[in-house]
Design an enzyme around this catalytic site. Structure first.
Site, short mmCIF file in Angstrom:
data_model
loop_
_atom_site.label_atom_id
_atom_site.label_comp_id
_atom_site.label_asym_id
_atom_site.label_seq_id
_atom_site.Cartn_x
_atom_site.Cartn_y
_atom_site.Cartn_z
N GLU A 1 -1.56 -25.17 20.31
CA GLU A 1 -0.74 -24.47 20.53
C GLU A 1 -1.07 -23.70 21.75
O GLU A 1 -0.07 -23.81 22.04
CB GLU A 1 -0.60 -23.40 19.24
CG GLU A 1 0.51 -22.22 19.53
CD GLU A 1 0.51 -21.39 18.19
OE1 GLU A 1 1.00 -21.18 17.21
OE2 GLU A 1 0.96 -20.13 18.62
N HIS B 1 -4.48 -25.15 15.10
CA HIS B 1 -3.58 -24.98 15.00
C HIS B 1 -3.03 -24.59 16.29
O HIS B 1 -2.35 -24.76 17.28
CB HIS B 1 -2.80 -24.92 13.65
CG HIS B 1 -1.81 -24.83 13.99
ND1 HIS B 1 -0.84 -23.40 14.52
CD2 HIS B 1 -0.08 -25.69 13.99
CE1 HIS B 1 0.43 -23.87 14.86
NE2 HIS B 1 1.31 -25.18 14.37
N ASN B 2 -3.59 -23.19 16.10
CA ASN B 2 -3.70 -22.03 16.89
C ASN B 2 -3.77 -21.86 18.51
O ASN B 2 -3.27 -22.42 19.56
CB ASN B 2 -3.91 -20.93 16.72
CG ASN B 2 -3.00 -20.33 15.98
OD1 ASN B 2 -2.10 -21.23 15.13
ND2 ASN B 2 -2.87 -18.94 15.88
N LYS C 1 -5.99 -24.03 10.49
CA LYS C 1 -5.20 -23.16 10.85
C LYS C 1 -5.31 -22.09 12.72
O LYS C 1 -4.46 -22.32 13.44
CB LYS C 1 -4.37 -21.56 10.04
CG LYS C 1 -3.98 -20.99 10.92
CD LYS C 1 -2.32 -21.29 11.24
CE LYS C 1 -1.26 -21.09 12.14
NZ LYS C 1 -1.38 -19.33 12.35
N SER D 1 1.52 -20.62 9.16
CA SER D 1 2.37 -21.05 10.59
C SER D 1 3.71 -21.32 10.89
O SER D 1 4.58 -21.43 8.96
CB SER D 1 2.01 -22.46 11.23
OG SER D 1 2.79 -22.59 12.83
N GLY D 2 4.39 -20.51 11.49
CA GLY D 2 5.61 -20.58 11.79
C GLY D 2 6.46 -19.57 11.84
O GLY D 2 7.78 -19.14 11.88
N ARG E 1 0.73 -1.53 -0.45
CA ARG E 1 -0.02 0.28 0.29
C ARG E 1 1.05 1.45 -0.06
O ARG E 1 0.48 2.09 -0.47
CB ARG E 1 -1.12 -0.05 1.24
CG ARG E 1 -2.25 1.00 1.67
CD ARG E 1 -3.15 0.61 2.86
NE ARG E 1 -2.14 0.33 3.07
CZ ARG E 1 -1.76 0.68 4.49
NH1 ARG E 1 -2.27 2.29 4.46
NH2 ARG E 1 -0.75 0.69 5.49
#
Ligand code: 6PG
Length: 481
Positions: free
Chosen positions: A189, A185-186, A182, A128-129, A34
């Site tokens: 986590e 996944h979190n 995802k 992720s990562g 942007r």
């Protein structure tokens, strides 16, 4: 049109993903931001990379070969909607827009529907990562159409992490499936982190060991069945000394855990789906509890158990081993609950999610990467429709090995007033699953008493109601749930 792939949004994650893409044979990467300065900075810092910069959406689209493929790496929410609207104006049917942010899966479902009407493919992709993963190899969880996967698959396989020779990316399922996975996944986590934090706290408060000594414990654990990225970095954090005070850094960091919301989404969604992700919920609430200093302040004088002696020598060693086993067992529960949520989400939203494939793409690149994911992959390889992950033979054996220690640690935490919410709720979940009879029967009786909500019987079909305020005979009734 020189570029085969584009990235919109060149903050750290976007820049790193663009650099990762550019470093792979066959890719020429169009970049757009942007504000122009971010683009200029990226180009100046990485002259080695073959970027094709643009400073308008029109030029960006023109710099891409067909089907135009762009990965959006901007903040979730309105900024993402804004970029999608701009891209839709300059893209054509068959082109592909990928959102690589942490979008809420229901937003992804909504956006996919809206974009689909234009003939453009919309892909919500979990990434992720962290920053390093984006640069060196993330775990990627794309949703979206089969058509989009034909173009995207090879590009994503090229940049994803590799685990056991396999790229950590799979086409998770349609529309919001990637962001759903995802999200879970979190959630896992969060649970993993909370369990590790509880293990640290128990060891520290029961044995008086220093953070540096506990770092050694975690480093040791990382050589066994608990081997994982989160255990590894835990040792690093615990070993760190604060330069200013000379004290362990962990004692200087304010003990209020932040959260950007993905853990809460996992729990909210689980509540909607009726899936008990109690370990993830406790982990999320533990962060909330930590972040209310005013409540903690007024609660400090609440009565607790009288102090006990610190464990030392062989007793301390034995205790630490029990904590390790309790951590492992609780971790199995957290993953089992997380996969249960994915299974339920897939059923609800009509996604064909291969749970084994999900466990495989989490083996590398992502925050929860761990040896352990291989065991999950094996479990689903053996039985793709396994209803409860922790009932797979490997986990049954591990839980059998761990349960005495787990029970001991949970009792000790209660007796000594050391909070271990994720450890204890995971054990309660485990025992709840195991129970032959649950007091849910009593709940049904209560519901029937005050609201005529009816119940079913164990011995015959049908729905029943007891006339509690009458003569207390039982009648057949319409099922009201
Ligand atoms: C990842 C992480 C990443 C992010 C977390 C942090 O998989 O790379 O999960 O997405 O760092 O969302 O979440 P909190 O700020 O909520 O702890």
């Amino acid at each position: 049109a020189r570029a085969n792939i584009g990235v919109v949004g060149l903050a750290v994650m976007g820049s790193n993903l663009a650099r990762n893409l550019a470093s792979r044979e066959g890719n020429t990467v169009a970049v757009f931001n942007r504000s122009r300065s971010k683009t200029d900075e990226l180009l100046a810092a990485h002259p080695e990379a073959e970027f094709v910069p643009s400073f308008s959406y029109e030029d960006f689209a023109a710099s891409l070969s067909v089907p135009r493929t762009a990965i959006i790496m901007v903040k979730a929410g309105r900024p993402t909607d804004f970029v999608i609207d701009e891209l839709v104006k300059v893209f054509e049917p068959g082109d592909i827009i990928v959102d690589g942010g942490n979008a809420l899966f229901t937003d992804t479902i909504r956006r996919e529907k809206a974009v689909r009407d234009t003939g453009i493919n919309y892909v919500g992709m979990g990434v992720s990562g962290g920053e390093e993963g984006a640069l060196l190899g993330p775990s990627l969880m794309p949703g979206g159409s089969d058509e989009s996967w034909i173009t995207l698959g090879p590009i994503l396989k090229g940049i994803a992490a590799v685990a056991e020779g396999e790229a950590c990316v799979t086409h998770v399922g349609h529309d919001g499936a990637g962001h759903f996975v995802k999200m879970v996944h979190n959630g896992i986590e969060y649970a993993d982190m909370q369990l590790i934090a509880e293990a640290y706290d128990l060891i520290r408060r029961a044995t008086g060991k220093t953070p540096a000594e506990i770092a050694d414990v975690f480093a040791e654990w990382n050589r066994g069945e608990l081997e994982s990225y989160l255990i590894e970095i835990t040792a690093e954090v615990l070993r760190q000394t604060d330069a200013e005070t000379g004290k362990p850094l962990v004692d200087i960091i304010l003990d209020q855990a932040g959260a950007k919301g993905t853990g809460a989404w996992t729990v909210q969604t689980a509540l909607d789906l009726g899936v008990p992700v109690s370990g993830i919920a406790e982990a999320t609430f533990a962060r909330s509890l930590s972040s209310h200093p005013e409540q903690r302040e007024v609660s400090r004088e609440l009565p607790g158990p009288s102090g006990t002696d610190l464990l030392s020598g062989e007793d301390a060693d034995a205790f630490i081993e029990q904590v390790r086993l309790a951590l492992y067992a609780s971790k199995i529960v957290a993953y089992s609950q997380g996969f249960d949520e994915i299974r339920a989400g897939a059923a609800q939203y009509d996604w064909a999610i291969d749970l084994g494939a999900v466990s495989k793409i989490w083996r590398g690149g992502c925050i929860i990467r761990a040896q352990f994911l291989n065991r999950i992959a094996e479990a689903y390889d053996a039985e793709a429709t396994l209803p409860v992950l922790l009932t797979a033979p490997y986990f049954v054996e591990a839980l059998g090995r761990a349960q005495d220690a787990w029970r001991h640690i949970v009792s000790l935490s209660a007796a000594s007033g050391i909070p271990a919410p994720a450890f204890s709720s995971s054990l309660a979940y485990y025992d709840g699953l195991r129970a032959e009879r649950l007091p849910a029967a009593l709940i049904q009786g209560q519901r029937d008493f005050f609201g005529a909500h009816t119940y079913r019987r164990i011995d015959k079909e049908g729905t029943f109601h007891t006339l509690w305020s009458g003569d207390r005979t039982e009648i057949e009734a319409e099922d009201t749930h």
